[in-house]
Write a protein that holds these residues in place. Structure first.
Motif, PDB file in Angstrom:
ATOM      1  N   ASN A 191     -90.563   5.728 -79.502  1.00  0.00           N
ATOM      2  CA  ASN A 191     -89.159   5.450 -79.879  1.00  0.00           C
ATOM      3  C   ASN A 191     -87.873   3.775 -79.255  1.00  0.00           C
ATOM      4  O   ASN A 191     -87.169   3.628 -79.789  1.00  0.00           O
ATOM      5  CB  ASN A 191     -88.276   6.451 -78.203  1.00  0.00           C
ATOM      6  N   LYS A 220     -89.003   2.632 -82.844  1.00  0.00           N
ATOM      7  CA  LYS A 220     -88.462   3.066 -83.624  1.00  0.00           C
ATOM      8  C   LYS A 220     -86.811   1.963 -83.593  1.00  0.00           C
ATOM      9  O   LYS A 220     -86.633   2.036 -84.827  1.00  0.00           O
ATOM     10  CB  LYS A 220     -88.347   4.812 -83.716  1.00  0.00           C
ATOM     11  N   HIS A 221     -86.932   1.744 -82.239  1.00  0.00           N
ATOM     12  CA  HIS A 221     -85.594   1.370 -81.727  1.00  0.00           C
ATOM     13  C   HIS A 221     -85.653  -0.830 -82.645  1.00  0.00           C
ATOM     14  O   HIS A 221     -84.596  -0.945 -83.694  1.00  0.00           O
ATOM     15  CB  HIS A 221     -85.067   0.853 -80.293  1.00  0.00           C
ATOM     16  N   SER A 256     -85.212  -0.399 -86.404  1.00  0.00           N
ATOM     17  CA  SER A 256     -83.996   0.417 -86.789  1.00  0.00           C
ATOM     18  C   SER A 256     -82.726  -0.742 -86.648  1.00  0.00           C
ATOM     19  O   SER A 256     -81.884  -0.446 -88.215  1.00  0.00           O
ATOM     20  CB  SER A 256     -83.383   1.636 -85.329  1.00  0.00           C
ATOM     21  N   LYS A 267     -83.376   5.328 -88.803  1.00  0.00           N
ATOM     22  CA  LYS A 267     -82.389   4.081 -88.160  1.00  0.00           C
ATOM     23  C   LYS A 267     -81.038   5.644 -88.251  1.00  0.00           C
ATOM     24  O   LYS A 267     -80.506   5.917 -87.256  1.00  0.00           O
ATOM     25  CB  LYS A 267     -81.547   3.886 -89.575  1.00  0.00           C
ATOM     26  N   MET A 277     -81.953   7.814 -84.891  1.00  0.00           N
ATOM     27  CA  MET A 277     -81.783   7.176 -84.119  1.00  0.00           C
ATOM     28  C   MET A 277     -80.462   7.066 -83.716  1.00  0.00           C
ATOM     29  O   MET A 277     -79.903   7.262 -82.730  1.00  0.00           O
ATOM     30  CB  MET A 277     -82.254   5.116 -83.681  1.00  0.00           C
ATOM     31  N   GLU A 321     -79.398  10.607 -82.190  1.00  0.00           N
ATOM     32  CA  GLU A 321     -80.138  11.033 -81.230  1.00  0.00           C
ATOM     33  C   GLU A 321     -78.876  10.024 -80.154  1.00  0.00           C
ATOM     34  O   GLU A 321     -78.824  10.768 -78.776  1.00  0.00           O
ATOM     35  CB  GLU A 321     -81.568   9.838 -80.435  1.00  0.00           C
ATOM     36  N   TYR A 322     -78.381   8.657 -80.307  1.00  0.00           N
ATOM     37  CA  TYR A 322     -77.166   8.557 -79.722  1.00  0.00           C
ATOM     38  C   TYR A 322     -75.748   9.037 -79.356  1.00  0.00           C
ATOM     39  O   TYR A 322     -75.455   8.981 -78.087  1.00  0.00           O
ATOM     40  CB  TYR A 322     -77.450   6.775 -80.295  1.00  0.00           C
TER      41      TYR A 322
END
Length: 117
Positions: A15, A18-19, A22, A83, A86, A89-90
């Motif tokens: 993660n 990935k962040h 993104s 992107k 993410m 998810e946020y």
């Protein structure tokens, strides 16, 4: 990186990567650290670092060039997908936290508008 006890470490590392992809910190096609370097950077077991890249490769987030290393995917659609994932998810976390505070959707929208300015 501070790891949470309730989520497997390898998933937390994935993660984080990935962040970083993104937000553009890691570019498409960019070389990633070796598994040994990844283990040192995140202070994880080398076998965990191998699992991170293995799972990421399975997801199409990276690829390995024999003898050269592991690289971020060059697939722009995959980048956009990461992107979006993410962002979803946020937003989900935000909504869950706001509902936990008893804030309804209209109030959330107002809060967002106030913080945009």
């Amino acid at each position: 990186m501070d790891f949470k006890n309730n989520i497997p470490i390898y998933l937390q590392v994935i993660n984080d990567i990935k962040h970083r992809i993104s937000v553009g910190e890691l570019k498409l096609g960019e070389k990633l650290p070796s598994t040994r370097e990844l283990a040192v950077r995140y202070q994880i077991n080398p076998n965990t670092a191998v699992r991170v890249y293995s799972d990421m490769e399975g997801e199409g987030l990276c690829f390995t060039k024999r003898g050269l290393g592991t690289f971020v995917t060059e697939d722009e659609e995959k980048y956009l997908s990461v992107k979006r994932e993410m962002a979803d998810e946020y937003v989900g976390d935000f909504i869950d936290n706001m509902k936990g505070l008893g804030i309804n959707t209209d109030e959330m929208i107002e809060l967002i508008k106030c913080h945009e300015k």
